[in-house]
Design a protein around this motif. Structure first.
Motif, mmCIF file in Angstrom:
data_model
loop_
_atom_site.group_PDB
_atom_site.id
_atom_site.type_symbol
_atom_site.label_atom_id
_atom_site.label_comp_id
_atom_site.label_asym_id
_atom_site.label_seq_id
_atom_site.Cartn_x
_atom_site.Cartn_y
_atom_site.Cartn_z
ATOM 1 N N GLU A 10 57.983 67.104 80.054
ATOM 2 C CA GLU A 10 57.927 67.035 78.592
ATOM 3 C C GLU A 10 59.299 67.181 77.937
ATOM 4 O O GLU A 10 59.476 66.792 76.797
ATOM 5 C CB GLU A 10 56.968 68.097 78.046
ATOM 6 N N GLU A 11 60.268 67.740 78.662
ATOM 7 C CA GLU A 11 61.612 67.923 78.108
ATOM 8 C C GLU A 11 62.441 66.644 78.189
ATOM 9 O O GLU A 11 63.592 66.618 77.735
ATOM 10 C CB GLU A 11 62.366 69.028 78.864
ATOM 11 N N SER A 12 61.900 65.597 78.770
ATOM 12 C CA SER A 12 62.641 64.341 78.915
ATOM 13 C C SER A 12 63.055 63.793 77.558
ATOM 14 O O SER A 12 62.295 63.835 76.591
ATOM 15 C CB SER A 12 61.786 63.313 79.652
ATOM 16 N N LYS A 13 64.271 63.276 77.498
ATOM 17 C CA LYS A 13 64.832 62.673 76.290
ATOM 18 C C LYS A 13 64.178 61.322 76.049
ATOM 19 O O LYS A 13 63.931 60.563 76.985
ATOM 20 C CB LYS A 13 66.349 62.500 76.483
ATOM 21 N N ILE A 14 63.869 61.023 74.780
ATOM 22 C CA ILE A 14 63.293 59.715 74.448
ATOM 23 C C ILE A 14 64.070 59.042 73.318
ATOM 24 O O ILE A 14 64.731 59.699 72.526
ATOM 25 C CB ILE A 14 61.798 59.793 74.067
ATOM 26 N N TRP A 15 63.950 57.723 73.310
ATOM 27 C CA TRP A 15 64.436 56.883 72.231
ATOM 28 C C TRP A 15 63.284 55.962 71.854
ATOM 29 O O TRP A 15 62.636 55.382 72.727
ATOM 30 C CB TRP A 15 65.628 56.038 72.675
ATOM 31 N N ILE A 16 63.045 55.826 70.555
ATOM 32 C CA ILE A 16 61.942 54.995 70.071
ATOM 33 C C ILE A 16 62.516 53.817 69.303
ATOM 34 O O ILE A 16 63.321 53.986 68.388
ATOM 35 C CB ILE A 16 60.981 55.797 69.176
#
Length: 160
Positions: A10-16
């Motif tokens: 859940e700590e993974s970095k995301i870009w939307i």
């Protein structure tokens, strides 16, 4: 290295990336194939990035990286943006324009310029309870908890 999205912490970095139009099912299949190919070879300083993606509502592309295995660096992030720019050209869409708003109207996702969204708010065609997409979330956890939220709980609240 591509892995299934649900296997990332859940700590993974995301870009939307929000598309200016809905993608067709055929386009989604091609985009998913291209994303898997891109992420299979995506690396930072020669180390594979443990990464994945989601395509939501045929309009949003969510790219995620497990920063605990290998953090994304400036060069690797640039490569992902270049990949997104290539999708923009291939499908004649905007994916990088942050001055547009996507929101739900019933089951449908509507896409408007920020100026048009402000007009809709003034005309009371959208309200503080309208579900908007907070594309500023940074992690999978934030995405799961706060991506689809009432406008009153987002930066859009200033329009009401």
């Amino acid at each position: 290295m591509y892995i299934p999205f649900e296997n990332l912490p859940e700590e993974s970095k995301i870009w939307i990336y929000q598309s200016s139009r809905k993608f067709s099912e055929e386009e989604i299949a091609d985009i998913e194939k291209d994303l898997i190919e891109f992420q299979t070879n995506w690396s930072a300083h020669g180390t594979a990035l443990e990464s994945s993606f989601l395509v939501k509502y045929n309009r949003f592309i969510v790219i995620a990286v497990n920063q605990e295995v290998q953090p994304a660096t400036g060069c690797s992030i640039d490569k992902s943006v270049e990949f997104i720019q290539n999708l923009e050209q291939k499908y004649s869409v905007d994916l990088l324009d942050k001055m547009n708003v996507a929101f739900k109207q019933g089951e449908f996702v509507t896409y408007k310029t920020l100026i048009d969204f402000k007009k809709l708010a003034k005309e009371k065609a959208v309200s503080e309870n309208t579900i908007v997409f907070n594309n500023l979330v940074n992690t999978i956890e934030e995405f799961n908890e706060g991506w689809e939220i009432p406008a009153s709980e987002s930066w859009h609240s200033r329009f009401f």
